[in-house]
Motif scaffolding. Structure first.
Motif, short mmCIF file in Angstrom:
data_model
loop_
_atom_site.label_atom_id
_atom_site.label_comp_id
_atom_site.label_asym_id
_atom_site.label_seq_id
_atom_site.Cartn_x
_atom_site.Cartn_y
_atom_site.Cartn_z
N VAL A 1 8.37 16.76 1.79
CA VAL A 1 9.08 15.77 0.98
C VAL A 1 8.10 15.20 -0.04
O VAL A 1 8.39 15.11 -1.22
N GLY B 1 12.35 10.18 4.53
CA GLY B 1 11.04 10.53 5.01
C GLY B 1 10.27 9.33 5.52
O GLY B 1 9.62 9.37 6.57
N ALA C 1 8.26 13.66 7.37
CA ALA C 1 9.41 14.55 7.25
C ALA C 1 9.05 15.82 6.49
O ALA C 1 7.99 15.92 5.87
N THR D 1 16.47 16.42 4.12
CA THR D 1 15.23 15.90 4.66
C THR D 1 15.38 15.72 6.16
O THR D 1 16.37 15.14 6.63
N GLN E 1 11.32 19.07 4.06
CA GLN E 1 12.52 19.29 3.26
C GLN E 1 12.91 20.76 3.30
O GLN E 1 12.07 21.65 3.28
#
Length: 468
Positions: free
Chosen positions: A382, A187, A435, A422, A437
């Protein structure tokens, strides 16, 4: 920052593999380029613990000769990668970020390293990490830097893996994730990272932090790249009885199947008030991309993970105390303060309290399994805030609420063993990557890779990279 650059060191692993197979790129030439780049840039990034240049060039010469001779081993043949410095590499130091292990030279390769070499990959060296793969670097080590902005957090514990891959100092890395250590660095550095199902990848020859929480997996530029790396390292291993004996799917082939018909769950409450507006926007935009590609977006109510996040630290502490049982007491003074503290906490926890944690883990695992009976994937942050500066990271020890927020979307899936990927999904106004997830049911890596590949075929966030 640059976007969609044709610079060879920023090629996706899969793109480089195609050039190597076709003979339009040379393993020796590519390896020389990356070693020169490491020599020039890693003085400021500190991503590598050691660089094994002579070995890498020797491996590249073998790979080049084999490919020219028609003995092509597959898509990792001749590709330069690196491994987190808790993976044994025969004859080379494996310190695991610890001063007490700086002279440890294993007599064999970790299973993941053996499998990379069998696939023809070139090992450039060992990537720096936090002490013992916990949450802080040993005082004797200069921490890796985030190549996007040296004043920002590179993620932990796979700090070097994130920095090196993002900066074009390797085409992919093998790392570990005990509470977020693949996902946080990905991330922070704009990478794609896959935490596999617990046991999908052998842990033999990988320095242990917490045996039932440790996951070994790939970090790279794209989901396709992660599929190629996972295909090489996954599978049963007689040296690790906990490695799953399920057949290894064709990850690379399955990655191109798209997301049509997949059910992607979103919990508006879990992804709600505590999530920064910019992160919410990225989640919403990602959901719309998946919807446009044929997935169905489903509102769900996730199991409450508050207790699991609270349980993660003492659970990790007990297992870390076991991992360090032989070295901690006789060499306690050589441990850094953070790792020493967690080992002490693990030694002090009662057996009954630990058993309560294990029971709650099983209950959470069952609730998550029930959730994944209704959806194929779960979409979450994330972490629920923009990238963290190093100044903010210095205050973590006095901000328990911030630690909880950092862990709330990652640690629960180490407690349950679910796989997660991710994916870069946007950036801040200052250009730093952000980012999201995706999480799947146990052994749901093919579904994660399908979704990741489809998203990246439709977007270009994973193509962004630091200016260098």
């Amino acid at each position: 920052m640059n976007v969609l650059s044709a610079a060879p060191h920023y090629l996706e692993l899969s793109e480089l593999a195609a050039r190597l197979k076709a003979g339009t790129a040379s393993p020796v030439g590519v390896t020389h380029t990356l070693l020169e780049r490491i020599s020039r840039l890693d003085r400021s990034l500190n991503a590598y613990a050691i660089v094994t240049a002579d070995d890498a060039l020797a491996q590249a010469e073998v790979a080049e000769a084999e490919i020219k001779d028609g003995r092509y081993r597959g898509p990792l043949h001749g590709v330069p990668v690196a491994v987190k410095d808790l993976c044994w590499v025969e004859g080379h130091p494996t310190a695991a970020g610890m001063s007490i292990h700086r002279n440890f030279r294993p007599s064999e390769n970790a299973t993941v390293v053996h499998r990379l070499k069998e696939a023809g990959a070139i090992i450039l060296g060992k990537l720096q990490l936090t002490e013992g793969a916990y949450s802080d670097h040993h005082p004797s080590i200069t921490p890796p830097k985030n190549p996007w902005n040296l004043d920002y957090w590179p993620g932990i514990s796979s700090s070097g893996a994130g920095a090196a891959t993002a900066a074009g100092l390797c085409y992919g890395a093998i790392a570990s994730d005990t509470g977020g250590s693949i996902r946080w660095p990905c991330g922070a550095n704009g990478l794609t990272g896959l935490k596999p199902t617990w046991g999908r990848v052998s842990r033999h020859g990988v320095f242990e932090l917490a045996a039932t929480l440790d996951h070994v997996g790939p970090m790279a530029r794209s989901a396709r790249d992660c599929a190629l790396l996972l295909a090489a390292i996954a599978g049963p291993d007689p040296k690790d009885p906990t490695a799953l004996f399920d057949p290894v799917p064709d990850y690379a082939g399955l990655a191109d199947e798209g997301v049509s018909g997949l059910r992607i769950g979103i919990d508006p409450g879990w992804n709600g008030d505590d999530v920064d507006p910019g992160v919410k926007t990225i989640l919403s935009e990602a959901a719309e991309v998946f919807r446009s590609l044929g997935a169905t977006i489903v509102k769900v109510a996730c199991p409450d993970v508050t207790q699991a996040v609270a349980d993660w630290t003492p659970n990790c502490a007990v297992e870390a105390a076991v991992a360090h049982e032989a070295t901690y007491l006789p060499r306690k003074s050589e441990y850094g303060p953070v790792l020493a503290s967690v080992v002490e906490d693990g030694r002090a926890l009662s057996g009954t309290d630990y058993q309560k944690i294990l029971i709650r883990r099983l209950e959470l695992r069952g609730r998550m399994a029930a959730l994944f009976g209704t959806i194929d994937l779960l979409l979450t942050p994330v972490h629920p805030f923009a990238p963290l500066s190093l100044e903010t990271i210095k205050t973590l020890g006095t901000q328990p609420d911030l630690i909880f927020k950092l862990q709330r979307y990652t640690c629960p899936f180490n407690m349950t063993g679910n796989p997660a990927i991710t994916l870069p999904g946007g950036c801040t106004d200052s250009g730093l990557p952000v980012a999201f997830q995706l999480v799947a049911a146990h052994l749901g890596e093919p579904t994660l890779l399908r979704a990741g590949t489809a998203f990246q075929d439709a977007t270009a966030w994973h193509c962004r990279h630091p200016r260098a």
